[in-house]
Design a protein around this motif. Structure first.
Motif, PDB file in Angstrom:
ATOM      1  N   ARG A 259      -4.799  24.022  -1.700  1.00  0.00           N
ATOM      2  CA  ARG A 259      -5.183  22.855  -2.509  1.00  0.00           C
ATOM      3  C   ARG A 259      -4.941  21.531  -1.792  1.00  0.00           C
ATOM      4  O   ARG A 259      -5.015  20.478  -2.403  1.00  0.00           O
ATOM      5  N   GLY A 260      -4.662  21.588  -0.493  1.00  0.00           N
ATOM      6  CA  GLY A 260      -4.253  20.371   0.184  1.00  0.00           C
ATOM      7  C   GLY A 260      -2.779  20.116  -0.041  1.00  0.00           C
ATOM      8  O   GLY A 260      -2.044  20.998  -0.526  1.00  0.00           O
ATOM      9  N   TYR A 261      -2.331  18.903   0.250  1.00  0.00           N
ATOM     10  CA  TYR A 261      -0.896  18.629   0.139  1.00  0.00           C
ATOM     11  C   TYR A 261      -0.654  17.129  -0.007  1.00  0.00           C
ATOM     12  O   TYR A 261      -1.453  16.307   0.444  1.00  0.00           O
ATOM     13  N   PRO A 262       0.454  16.773  -0.659  1.00  0.00           N
ATOM     14  CA  PRO A 262       0.798  15.347  -0.737  1.00  0.00           C
ATOM     15  C   PRO A 262       1.381  14.874   0.587  1.00  0.00           C
ATOM     16  O   PRO A 262       1.967  15.664   1.332  1.00  0.00           O
ATOM     17  N   THR A 263       1.203  13.597   0.886  1.00  0.00           N
ATOM     18  CA  THR A 263       1.774  13.046   2.114  1.00  0.00           C
ATOM     19  C   THR A 263       3.212  12.596   1.916  1.00  0.00           C
ATOM     20  O   THR A 263       3.938  12.397   2.894  1.00  0.00           O
ATOM     21  N   VAL A 264       3.621  12.419   0.661  1.00  0.00           N
ATOM     22  CA  VAL A 264       5.013  12.109   0.341  1.00  0.00           C
ATOM     23  C   VAL A 264       5.414  12.924  -0.882  1.00  0.00           C
ATOM     24  O   VAL A 264       4.569  13.207  -1.741  1.00  0.00           O
TER      25      VAL A 264
ATOM     26  N   LYS B 139       0.840  -1.205   0.000  1.00  0.00           N
ATOM     27  CA  LYS B 139       0.000   0.000   0.000  1.00  0.00           C
ATOM     28  C   LYS B 139       0.870   1.248   0.000  1.00  0.00           C
ATOM     29  O   LYS B 139       1.864   1.334   0.721  1.00  0.00           O
ATOM     30  N   LEU B 140       0.466   2.209  -0.809  1.00  0.00           N
ATOM     31  CA  LEU B 140       1.084   3.528  -0.832  1.00  0.00           C
ATOM     32  C   LEU B 140       0.003   4.573  -0.608  1.00  0.00           C
ATOM     33  O   LEU B 140      -1.141   4.397  -1.037  1.00  0.00           O
ATOM     34  N   SER B 141       0.338   5.659   0.047  1.00  0.00           N
ATOM     35  CA  SER B 141      -0.622   6.739   0.299  1.00  0.00           C
ATOM     36  C   SER B 141      -0.019   8.054  -0.159  1.00  0.00           C
ATOM     37  O   SER B 141       1.061   8.431   0.301  1.00  0.00           O
ATOM     38  N   PHE B 142      -0.733   8.736  -1.056  1.00  0.00           N
ATOM     39  CA  PHE B 142      -0.187   9.939  -1.667  1.00  0.00           C
ATOM     40  C   PHE B 142      -0.836  11.235  -1.186  1.00  0.00           C
ATOM     41  O   PHE B 142      -0.317  12.315  -1.434  1.00  0.00           O
ATOM     42  N   ASP B 143      -1.993  11.138  -0.529  1.00  0.00           N
ATOM     43  CA  ASP B 143      -2.615  12.350   0.004  1.00  0.00           C
ATOM     44  C   ASP B 143      -3.594  11.971   1.101  1.00  0.00           C
ATOM     45  O   ASP B 143      -3.578  10.846   1.594  1.00  0.00           O
ATOM     46  N   GLY B 144      -4.473  12.914   1.461  1.00  0.00           N
ATOM     47  CA  GLY B 144      -5.346  12.710   2.600  1.00  0.00           C
ATOM     48  C   GLY B 144      -6.805  12.582   2.223  1.00  0.00           C
ATOM     49  O   GLY B 144      -7.167  11.899   1.274  1.00  0.00           O
ATOM     50  N   SER B 145      -7.648  13.313   2.959  1.00  0.00           N
ATOM     51  CA  SER B 145      -9.099  13.151   2.894  1.00  0.00           C
ATOM     52  C   SER B 145      -9.764  14.397   2.325  1.00  0.00           C
ATOM     53  O   SER B 145      -9.503  15.504   2.785  1.00  0.00           O
TER      54      SER B 145
ATOM     55  N   GLN C 133       1.994  -6.028  -6.688  1.00  0.00           N
ATOM     56  CA  GLN C 133       0.799  -5.219  -6.906  1.00  0.00           C
ATOM     57  C   GLN C 133       0.775  -4.121  -5.844  1.00  0.00           C
ATOM     58  O   GLN C 133       1.170  -4.360  -4.707  1.00  0.00           O
ATOM     59  N   PHE C 134       0.325  -2.934  -6.215  1.00  0.00           N
ATOM     60  CA  PHE C 134       0.217  -1.897  -5.188  1.00  0.00           C
ATOM     61  C   PHE C 134      -1.131  -1.198  -5.263  1.00  0.00           C
ATOM     62  O   PHE C 134      -1.737  -1.078  -6.322  1.00  0.00           O
ATOM     63  N   LEU C 135      -1.589  -0.796  -4.091  1.00  0.00           N
ATOM     64  CA  LEU C 135      -2.745   0.068  -3.956  1.00  0.00           C
ATOM     65  C   LEU C 135      -2.231   1.463  -3.645  1.00  0.00           C
ATOM     66  O   LEU C 135      -1.409   1.624  -2.751  1.00  0.00           O
ATOM     67  N   ALA C 136      -2.711   2.461  -4.349  1.00  0.00           N
ATOM     68  CA  ALA C 136      -2.278   3.838  -4.112  1.00  0.00           C
ATOM     69  C   ALA C 136      -3.471   4.694  -3.714  1.00  0.00           C
ATOM     70  O   ALA C 136      -4.421   4.851  -4.484  1.00  0.00           O
ATOM     71  N   HIS C 137      -3.406   5.214  -2.503  1.00  0.00           N
ATOM     72  CA  HIS C 137      -4.458   6.098  -1.993  1.00  0.00           C
ATOM     73  C   HIS C 137      -4.343   7.447  -2.690  1.00  0.00           C
ATOM     74  O   HIS C 137      -3.368   8.167  -2.516  1.00  0.00           O
ATOM     75  N   CYS C 138      -5.347   7.777  -3.518  1.00  0.00           N
ATOM     76  CA  CYS C 138      -5.385   9.049  -4.236  1.00  0.00           C
ATOM     77  C   CYS C 138      -6.805   9.592  -4.172  1.00  0.00           C
ATOM     78  O   CYS C 138      -7.666   9.204  -4.968  1.00  0.00           O
ATOM     79  N   ASN C 139      -7.066  10.493  -3.249  1.00  0.00           N
ATOM     80  CA  ASN C 139      -8.367  11.141  -3.185  1.00  0.00           C
ATOM     81  C   ASN C 139      -8.424  12.349  -4.107  1.00  0.00           C
ATOM     82  O   ASN C 139      -9.392  12.555  -4.828  1.00  0.00           O
ATOM     83  N   GLY C 140      -7.384  13.166  -4.081  1.00  0.00           N
ATOM     84  CA  GLY C 140      -7.334  14.364  -4.904  1.00  0.00           C
ATOM     85  C   GLY C 140      -6.771  14.085  -6.278  1.00  0.00           C
ATOM     86  O   GLY C 140      -5.936  13.182  -6.462  1.00  0.00           O
ATOM     87  N   ASP C 141      -7.190  14.865  -7.269  1.00  0.00           N
ATOM     88  CA  ASP C 141      -6.707  14.622  -8.629  1.00  0.00           C
ATOM     89  C   ASP C 141      -5.229  14.948  -8.784  1.00  0.00           C
ATOM     90  O   ASP C 141      -4.548  14.350  -9.634  1.00  0.00           O
ATOM     91  N   ALA C 142      -4.698  15.848  -7.967  1.00  0.00           N
ATOM     92  CA  ALA C 142      -3.259  16.104  -8.029  1.00  0.00           C
ATOM     93  C   ALA C 142      -2.472  14.885  -7.540  1.00  0.00           C
ATOM     94  O   ALA C 142      -1.396  14.572  -8.064  1.00  0.00           O
ATOM     95  N   ALA C 143      -3.001  14.185  -6.544  1.00  0.00           N
ATOM     96  CA  ALA C 143      -2.383  12.930  -6.114  1.00  0.00           C
ATOM     97  C   ALA C 143      -2.493  11.892  -7.224  1.00  0.00           C
ATOM     98  O   ALA C 143      -1.563  11.106  -7.455  1.00  0.00           O
ATOM     99  N   GLY C 144      -3.632  11.889  -7.935  1.00  0.00           N
ATOM    100  CA  GLY C 144      -3.782  10.982  -9.073  1.00  0.00           C
ATOM    101  C   GLY C 144      -2.759  11.251 -10.153  1.00  0.00           C
ATOM    102  O   GLY C 144      -2.221  10.319 -10.773  1.00  0.00           O
TER     103      GLY C 144
END
Length: 570
Positions: free
Chosen positions: A346-351, A316-322, A369-380
Motif C-alpha cells: 500500500r506504499g508507506y508514510p515518510t514519517v 511544509k510537511l510531507s507525509f508520503d510519496g508519489s 500555516q502548513f502545507l501537508a503533502h498527502c497523495n495517498g488517502d492513508a496519508a490524508g
C-alpha cells in the motif's frame, strides 16, 4: 455558504468602496479592445481596465474608464485578445524549475521527445558534451517517467553506465520522488549492497536482493542526492532562481510558490529580494520535517506581506510519496505492486504517525500555516487525524488555512472532514492528462482512478480549492491544468472520471482567486478589481469562448506584473 466564500465576498465588497473615488485619478495605463475576464462574480466581464502605480483603479465600460486618460496615459489595444488576472501558483517549486531548466530534458511527449531508454541515453550524452556537465563534473537529467517509457520501467545503473562510467549520472524522476544513478554516482553516495534502506525510503535491488540496481525512492534518493549534487555559489543559485521565475512568467504566473524550501533556497530568495531581482512574487514554505525551527521562520521574512516580491508564508510537511512512482501511502493496495513488493503493498508514510501528530500540534502552537503533502488517502487520514487532535488540545486557531497538497486519492468522507475542519484542498488535476492512463492500468485500477483529484466532489460541498502543477514535476502550465480539469482527458484520449470534470469558470478561479485565498492574498490578487495589483495575463483567446477540446491550445501572449510586462511572446 462556505466560510471561505463569505470571506472572499467581504473582501470584494470592501474593494468596491474605492471605485467612485478612482475616477478622480489619471491612469498610467488603460487596456481595452479585447475580452476582460475579471474572475469577479459581481462584474465578470469588462470592456476596459485602468491602472496607476501598479494597481487597478478602474474596471468597467470603455467610455467610463477612458475618462481617466491623461496626457501621459498609455492606451493599450488588446486587439481582440483576452485579459485575465495573473495566475497564482497553488503549489510548485520555483527554484527547482530553474534546476529543471539547467538539466538534460528527459520528458516524454508532448513536452519533449524521450520515448524509451535509448532516447534517454541519447539526451544525457548530448547534455554531457555541454559546458555545465564539464564544469560540475556531473551528468544531470530531469523528468524521465517509467510510465511513459516504452520499456515501462526505470533505467538501471548499468544502462546509465553506458552514458558514462567516469562521471556520476543522476536522473530525477518526473515525480521528484525517485531517481536513478549510475555506478559512479552510487559510489559517491556511499550506497553499497550492505547499505540498509533509510526510514521513509527504499534502495531498489538487483535479482540477488542485495546489489543496488540504481533506483532510489524518497528519502534514499534525497540523502544520496545531497552527496552527489555539486556545491553551487551564490551567483549560480541566483541564476536558478531567476530562471525559475522566467519560466513561471512565460506561463502567465505572477505569483509562485517555493513549496518545500531549505536554508540554501531561502537565502537565495532573500538575496534576490534584497537585490530587487524578483520578477514575480514568491511565497516560501520551509521544510518542517527535519527541524522544529526551519530556517527563516524566526526572521522578518516570515510575514503575510510581501517584501520586494518574497516572503516566508508558513511551513511544509510531507507525509508520503508519489502515486505514479507507487510510493504514496494508500488505504488499499496498489493495482499492480511495484518492483519487489507483495500484492498487499500500500506504499508507506515518510514519517511515523506520532511525528505527524507532534508536527501538526507544533504548527497550531506557533500559529504557522502548513502545507501537508498527502497523495495517498492513508496519508490524508494521518493529516486529518493530527488536525483533529491538535484542535482538541489547542483550540481551532484564528483563520487557519492549512492545505492538503495533491489530494490525489482523497475520499468522500475525507472531504467531509476537511470541510468540517476548514482544510483547504490544493489538487493536482493535471495528473489526469499526464498519468491518468497509468493510474487506471497500473496504479489504482479503473474504479479508484476515476476519482483522482475529485474537484467536482469538493464543489458539490461548496468547497473552494486550488489546482496546481507541482513544477518541476510538470511544466508550470496553467493552460495544461485548465484543459485537464475541465476535460479530464488522458494522453491516450480517454476521459478519466467524467463525473469529476469542472467547468471553465471554476477551473479559472482555482488558478487565480481561490489560489490567492489559499495564500491569504485574496485582497491583493486573483481577480481584476479596483485596489488589487495590476497582475495580468494576456491569452490569444477567451477560455469561455473556445470548445473545451481546444483549451489546451490556448497561448500565453504576455504576462504583466504590477503594470509592467515581464514576458511577451509577440
Amino acid at each position: 455558504m462556505h466560510s471561505a466564500v463569505r470571506s472572499l465576498a467581504l473582501a470584494c465588497s470592501l474593494l468596491t468602496i474605492a471605485v467612485a473615488d478612482s475616477f478622480a485619478e489619471t491612469a498610467d495605463v488603460i487596456y481595452h479592445g479585447g475580452d476582460v475576464v475579471t474572475i469577479d462574480d459581481r462584474n465578470p466581464t469588462a470592456e476596459a481596465v485602468a491602472i496607476k502605480d501598479g494597481k487597478i483603479i478602474a474596471v468597467g465600460k470603455k467610455a467610463d474608464v477612458l475618462k481617466l486618460k491623461g496626457e501621459n496615459t498609455k492606451i493599450i489595444d488588446l486587439d481582440g485578445k483576452t485579459l485575465l488576472p495573473g495566475f497564482v501558483d497553488g503549489h510548485g517549486h520555483c527554484m527547482y524549475v530553474g534546476v529543471q531548466a539547467a538539466s538534460a530534458n528527459l520528458l516524454a511527449p508532448p513536452d519533449h521527445t524521450v520515448k524509451d531508454i535509448a532516447d534517454l541515453q541519447a539526451e544525457l550524452k548530448k547534455w554531457a558534451a555541454g559546458a555545465t556537465a564539464k564544469k560540475f563534473q556531473l551528468i544531470l537529467g530531469f523528468g524521465y517517467d517509467d510510465a511513459q517509457l516504452k520499456e515501462q520501467r526505470h533505467p538501471t545503473r548499468h544502462e546509465l553506465d553506458e552514458v558514462s562510467q567516469d562521471l556520476p549520472v543522476l536522473i530525477i524522476h518526473q515525480s521528484s520522488h525517485l531517481a536513478a544513478m549510475n555506478t559512479k554516482a552510487l559510489e559517491l553516495a556511499g550506497i553499497t549492497a550492505d547499505t540498509k534502506n533509510p526510514p521513509g525510503g527504499v534502495i531498489r535491488r538487483e535479482k540477488d536482493g542485495k546489489t543496488p540496481d540504481g533506483v532510489l525512492e524518497e528519502t534514499a534518493f534525497m540523502m544520496a542526492a545531497v552527496k552527489v549534487l555539486p556545491k553551487m555559489g551564490e551567483a549560480e543559485l541566483d541564476s536558478l532562481g531567476v530562471a525559475g521565475q522566467r519560466l513561471y512568467a512565460a506561463n502567465g504566473y505572477t505569483f509562485a510558490q517555493e513549496g518545500r524550501s531549505n536554508a540554501v533556497l531561502d537565502k537565495t530568495w532573500m538575496r534576490l529580494a534584497e537585490g530587487k531581482k524578483m520578477l514575480i512574487d514568491v511565497a516560501s514554505y520551509p521544510d518542517l520535517t527535519f527541524s522544529d525551527t526551519p530556517f527563516g521562520i524566526d526572521t522578518p521574512w516570515y510575514s503575510k506581506a510581501m517584501k520586494n516580491g518574497y516572503r516566508i508564508a508558513g511551513v511544509k510537511l510531507s507525509f508520503d510519496g508519489s502515486p505514479q512512482g507507487k510510493t504514496a501511502f494508500l488505504s488499499q493496495p496498489y493495482f499492480i505492486p511495484p518492483h519487489g513488493q507483495q500484492s498487499n503493498f500500500r506504499g508507506y508514510p515518510t514519517v511515523p504517525a506520532e511525528e505527524v501528530n507532534r508536527k501538526v500540534a507544533l504548527c497550531y502552537e506557533k500559529g504557522w500555516q502548513f502545507l501537508a503533502h498527502c497523495n495517498g488517502d492513508a496519508a490524508g487520514d494521518m493529516m486529518i487525524g493530527a488536525v483533529k487532535d491538535a484542535r482538541a488540545k489547542l483550540g481551532k486557531g484564528k483563520d487557519r488555512r492549512d492545505v492538503m497538497i495533491h489530494c490525489q486519492t482523497v475520499r468522500e468522507d475525507q472531504l467531509d472532514a476537511m470541510q468540517e475542519y476548514g482544510l483547504f484542498p490544493s489538487m493536482f488535476g493535471m495528473h489526469c492528462f499526464y498519468w491518468g492512463d497509468w493510474h487506471r492500468d497500473s496504479v489504482l485500477g479503473a474504479e479508484r482512478a476515476e476519482r483522482i483529484s475529485p474537484a467536482r466532489s469538493a464543489l458539490r460541498r461548496g468547497m473552494i480549492f486550488s489546482q496546481h502543477h507541482d513544477a518541476p514535476v510538470a511544466l508550470p502550465s496553467a493552460i495544461r491544468i485548465l484543459a485537464s480539469v475541465v476535460t479530464r482527458r488522458t494522453r491516450s484520449g480517454d476521459i478519466l472520471g467524467a463525473g469529476q470534470c469542472i467547468d471553465v469558470n471554476a477551473a479559472l478561479k482555482s488558478l487565480t482567486l481561490w489560489a490567492a485565498y489559499q495564500h491569504y492574498e485574496e485582497a491583493n490578487r486573483g481577480s481584476i478589481e479596483v485596489g488589487k495589483l495590476a497582475d495580468f495575463v494576456v491569452l490569444d483567446k477567451n477560455p469561455h469562448r473556445v470548445p473545451i477540446s481546444e483549451l489546451e491550445d490556448l497561448k500565453v501572449l504576455e504576462t504583466i506584473k504590477e503594470g509592467k510586462a515581464i514576458y511577451n511572446a509577440r
